[in-house]
Write an enzyme that holds these catalytic residues in place. Structure first.
Site, short mmCIF file in Angstrom:
data_model
loop_
_atom_site.label_atom_id
_atom_site.label_comp_id
_atom_site.label_asym_id
_atom_site.label_seq_id
_atom_site.Cartn_x
_atom_site.Cartn_y
_atom_site.Cartn_z
N PRO A 146 -9.81 -3.46 -8.92
CG PRO A 146 -9.95 -3.52 -11.43
CD PRO A 146 -10.06 -4.31 -9.97
CD GLU A 147 -10.02 1.35 -4.20
OE1 GLU A 147 -9.92 2.51 -4.15
OE2 GLU A 147 -10.11 0.56 -3.39
#
Ligand SMILES: [Zn+2]
Length: 281
Positions: free
Chosen positions: A2-3
Site C-alpha cells: 500500500p502507498e
C-alpha cells in the site's frame, strides 16, 4: 504494497467507526508483527477513546485519551477489516477469527476492527502523542506531498545537483513522504521525465510538485469511490481498482495520443520502472 492513497483510503474508512469511540476490548493474538508489539498492548488500548485518526506518510496514527498514540503500518500484506453494526452505513457480519487476524479492536459503537497480516511485515506501536513525531519510524520522514512544506522551491532545491536517478530521488522518503513505486512511475510518465534521468538534470523539477499532487489526488478519489461501494464488499478497506497509464503495462501501447511506442520496464535498484522511452526523456 500500500502507498499513500491506499493508506489514506483505509484511514477514511476507519475514521467513522473509530473517531470519538472507545476501544472497549482489544485482542492481541501474538507478541510480534515485523517487530515486537508494545508491552501490555491490550491493556493500554482498552478503555481508551480514539480522539483523532491521522495519517503521516504510510502510517495511520490513532491519538488516544490516555495521551498515547497507536501507530499502525500495513506493511506488505496488512489488511484492515470492519465488521459489525456500525455508525454510518456499513454492516458486515462478524466472521469467525481467521488465521493471521493478529489484532482485533472492539469499538463502543459496535464495530469490530481486525488487522490481518499473513506476511507480518506490518507494525504497531504505542508512544506518547506529544513525542509521536520523533518516533524512529517517523522522525526522518520528509514533508507530506499535500503539505505547505512540499513546495515547488523546496523540491527544486532538494533535487538540485543530485546525481541519483529521479526515480530513486522521488522514492526517498526523506525528500517526500508516502510516494512508492506505482505513483512515482505514474508521476514521471505524466511529467515526461525518464526514470533514468539524474535528479539534478531534470529540466523543470518544480513542475513535478503539482503532478505528484494530481496523481495522488486521483488515486485517493478512486479510493473514496471504493468506500462508497463498501457495503457490497467483504469489509476490507484500502485496496481498490485503479487505472494506471504505465505501471504494470510492460509491452502494452503507450496511451499518449500519437505515440506508437510500447511501455517498457527497466529494473532500477531492484524496483521495476515502467515508462515510455519516447514520451519520457
Ligand atoms: Zn509514449
Amino acid at each position: 504494497m500500500p502507498e499513500l492513497p491506499e493508506v489514506e483510503t483505509v484511514r477514511r474508512g476507519l475514521a467513522p467507526v473509530m473517531e470519538g469511540q472507545v476501544i472497549t476490548r482489544a485482542e492481541v493474538n501474538r507478541p510480534n508483527l515485523r517487530w515486537p508489539l508494545p508491552e501490555r498492548m491490550a491493556e493500554r488500548l482498552t478503555g481508551q477513546q480514539v480522539l483523532a485518526l491521522r495519517r503521516r506518510s504510510k502510517y495511520i496514527l490513532a491519538d488516544l485519551s490516555s495521551g498515547e498514540t497507536l501507530l499502525i503500518h500495513l506493511g506488505m500484506s496488512g489488511r484492515m477489516l470492519i465488521s459489525g453494526a456500525m455508525v454510518g452505513e456499513f454492516h458486515h457480519d462478524h466472521p469467525a477469527l481467521q488465521k493471521h487476524d493478529h489484532v482485533v479492536l472492539h469499538m463502543s459503537g459496535g464495530a469490530r476492527i481486525t488487522f490481518n497480516d499473513a506476511r507480518r511485515f506490518g507494525a504497531m506501536d504505542l508512544m506518547p502523542t506529544a513525542t509521536a513525531a520523533a518516533h524512529p519510524l517517523l522522525a526522518s520522514i520528509g514533508p507530506e506531498p499535500f503539505g505547505n512544506d512540499f513546495s515547488e522551491p523546496y523540491l527544486a532545491a532538494r533535487l538540485k545537483g543530485r546525481n541519483t536517478p529521479i526515480k530513486s530521488a522521488l522514492l526517498d522518503q526523506r525528500i517526500v513522504a508516502g510516494l512508492g513505486n506505482i505513483y512515482v512511475c505514474e508521476t514521471l510518465f505524466r511529467a515526461g521525465v525518464s526514470p533514468l534521468r539524474l535528479a539534478g538534470k531534470v529540466k523543470k523539477p518544480a513542475a513535478l510538485v503539482p503532478i505528484i499532487r494530481q496523481v495522488l489526488t486521483e488515486a485517493i478519489d478512486a479510493g473514496g469511490s471504493s468506500l462508497k461501494d463498501y457495503r457490497q464488499t467483504d469489509g476490507e478497506l484500502g485496496y481498490f481498482q485503479k487505472h494506471f497509464q504505465v505501471y504494470g503495462r510492460e509491452g502494452q501501447p503507450c496511451e499518449t495520443p500519437g505515440c506508437s511506442s510500447m511501455i517498457t520496464r527497466t529494473v532500477q535498484s531492484g524496483r521495476s520502472s515502467f515508462w515510455c522511452p519516447d514520451c519520457q526523456r
